[in-house]
Design an enzyme around this catalytic site. Structure first.
Site, PDB file in Angstrom:
ATOM      1  N   LYS A 124       6.375  -9.503 -30.289  1.00  0.00           N
ATOM      2  CA  LYS A 124       6.667 -10.906 -29.974  1.00  0.00           C
ATOM      3  C   LYS A 124       6.957 -11.623 -31.276  1.00  0.00           C
ATOM      4  CE  LYS A 124       6.724 -13.506 -26.287  1.00  0.00           C
ATOM      5  NZ  LYS A 124       6.915 -13.111 -24.885  1.00  0.00           N
ATOM      6  N   ASP A 164      12.388 -16.429 -24.976  1.00  0.00           N
ATOM      7  CA  ASP A 164      11.104 -16.833 -24.414  1.00  0.00           C
ATOM      8  C   ASP A 164      11.179 -18.371 -24.384  1.00  0.00           C
ATOM      9  OD1 ASP A 164       8.330 -15.490 -23.729  1.00  0.00           O
ATOM     10  OD2 ASP A 164       7.812 -17.304 -24.796  1.00  0.00           O
TER      11      ASP A 164
HETATM   12  N1  GLU Z   1       9.894 -13.272 -23.223  1.00  0.00           N
HETATM   13  C1  GLU Z   1       9.960 -12.475 -22.048  1.00  0.00           C
HETATM   14  C2  GLU Z   1       8.586 -11.909 -21.758  1.00  0.00           C
HETATM   15  O1  GLU Z   1       7.608 -12.582 -21.990  1.00  0.00           O
HETATM   16  C3  GLU Z   1      11.060 -11.438 -22.101  1.00  0.00           C
HETATM   17  C4  GLU Z   1      10.947 -10.434 -23.195  1.00  0.00           C
HETATM   18  C5  GLU Z   1      12.142  -9.497 -23.314  1.00  0.00           C
HETATM   19  O2  GLU Z   1      13.031  -9.550 -22.485  1.00  0.00           O
HETATM   20  O3  GLU Z   1      12.135  -8.715 -24.270  1.00  0.00           O
HETATM   21  O4  GLU Z   1       8.402 -10.846 -21.262  1.00  0.00           O
END
Ligand code: GLU
Length: 447
Positions: A124, A164
């Protein structure tokens, strides 16, 4: 493994990292029993290793605003665990972003990505940058400055960020443009959530919301109940709430509440197509005000300042905005109003007291890491298409997403079924997600 002992060690090592500690504790409580039946896990110190990220990058992001003033923000990427594949997870741009928040999100991501059954590790990132009220040119300059630092640490087989909170299709476009220039290659798998036509997957924008409603549909069926006519309260009005509102309406449910940081919009007749489309306009305006819906649709959307979506009577409640957005008091109000199902769509959207209240009242509750996994799963499908230089049609992607969500649901039931026949979806998701990662870590040795 003893949850109390591990938590005490972590609190001493990472004082004040509240959200991170909250996310870890939830998982440890769920897996303790299963973990302790596997002496090989304890011997390899799987938990002690899993709770610490592989590495964290912190970097300065300096850019120039429209007034010509120099601005400095902090950027981060937490590469948490790569047992199952290259690091994968979103980027969050929000003023409250800090290491603890990104560690909690990265930790959750490991289990969520594991549940998809795709080869995705957990990561993340983001920045303490506030997109509210920023011009397009400011967003672009910020994204470029952010990528100046990040580009060396990402790549399809290394780490693949996505969007996100605060990072949508437009931001991914600017980030990818900068990445491509710096890396001198069109490596599409280095970022997901790209637009269709230059590496993006159809259905990716809808995927988190669609996937969540596919999961909710199974929760409802489990009780021999049906979606048709159900009243749904959603918080937020961003990409996730938009996808959920679209699919819920398609399945005959009525979205009766949407909310924003300014208050709640009650929608007595449910949202219609025009309102769903207007959610995208509201998001793109970057005003971050749900009141705009009431101004646009007078009489059909009734705005109350300062109230949350949980004040509106509903059958299904789905937090779609931010972590810890639902408190124990909110949960009690929902229960008093007769809520029948609660599905977290935002990561860790419910405070522990809220979850405990639903569980005590016998209201089926499903956690974000299972419910919202359709987003990252479709990112995984985007990477597959990029690698094979192919484009699947929307129905093809949707069918794969639907199958993945059904499989996740089944795993949650398999691992979360309790002696009385009821399902603890929190335990189910945590145990199922954990087992795959733990077995991969064991197989790959002490590293
Ligand atoms: N931010 C999204 C999540 O919390 C998507 C992450 C992604 O597609 O890599 O899963």
């Amino acid at each position: 493994m003893e949850v109390k002992k591990i938590m005490a060690q972590l609190e001493a090592k990472h004082p004040g990292e509240k959200e991170y500690l909250q996310a870890v504790e939830e998982v440890l409580v769920s897996i303790e029993g299963v973990y302790n039946q596997h002496p090989e896990f304890e011997k390899a110190k799987i938990i002690e290793r899993l709770v610490e990220p592989d590495r964290i990058f912190t970097f300065r992001v300096t850019w120039v605003d429209d007034k010509g003033e120099v601005q400095t923000n902090l950027g981060y990427r937490v590469q948490y665990n790569a047992a199952l594949g290259a690091y994968k997870g979103g980027l969050r741009f929000h003023p409250a972003v800090n290491v603890s928040m990104l560690k909690f999100l990265g930790f959750e991501q490991i289990f969520k990505n594991s549940l998809t059954n795709l080869p995705l590790g957990g990561g993340k990132g983001g920045a303490d940058f506030d997109p509210t009220g920023k011009s397009d040119a400011e967003i672009m300059r910020f994204c470029q400055a952010f990528m100046y630092e990040l580009w060396r640490n990402i790549g399809a087989d290394q780490d693949s960020p996505a969007g996100d909170v605060g990072v949508g299709g437009r931001e991914i476009g600017y980030l990818y443009g900068a990445y491509k220039k710096l890396a001198r290659e069109h490596s599409t798998g280095a970022l997901t959530g790209k637009s269709y036509g230059w590496g993006g997957s159809l259905i990716r924008p809808e995927a988190t919301g669609f996937g969540a409603i596919y999961y909710v549909e199974r929760m409802v069926k489990q009780q021999n109940d049906k979606m048709e006519g159900k009243k749904i309260a959603l918080s937020g009005f961003g990409n996730v709430a938009w996808g959920a509102a679209t699919k819920a309406t398609e399945l005959g449910a009525k979205v009766v509440a949407l909310s924003g940081p300014d208050g709640v919009c009650e929608l007595p007749e449910g949202v219609n197509r025009e309102m769903i489309d207007y959610m995208l306009v509201m998001r793109d305006s970057r005003r971050n005000k749900v009141q705009d819906m009431a101004d646009k649709f007078p009489g059909k959307a009734i705005f109350t300042p300062g109230k949350k979506a949980w004040s509106v009577k509903c059958d299904i409640a789905c937090p779609c905005a931010f972590q810890n957005e639902m408190s124990e008091e909110d949960a009690k109000q929902l229960i008093a109003n007769g809520v029948k199902y609660v599905a977290e769509v935002s990561n860790m959207g419910c405070q522990p007291g809220a979850i405990a209240a639903f569980q005590a009242a016998g209201v089926p509750f499903a956690p974000g890491k299972a419910v919202n996994a359709g987003g990252v799963a479709t990112s995984g499908l985007e990477i597959c298409q990029n690698a094979g230089h192919i484009n699947w049609t929307a129905p093809e992607v949707d069918a794969k997403l639907h199958k993945i969500m059904n499989d996740i649901y089944d795993m949650c039931v398999q691992y979360g079924k309790q002696a009385d026949g009821s399902i603890n979806y929190v335990n189910g998701a945590n145990i199922a997600g954990f087992m795959r990662v733990a077995n991969a870590m064991l197989a790959q040795g002490i590293i």
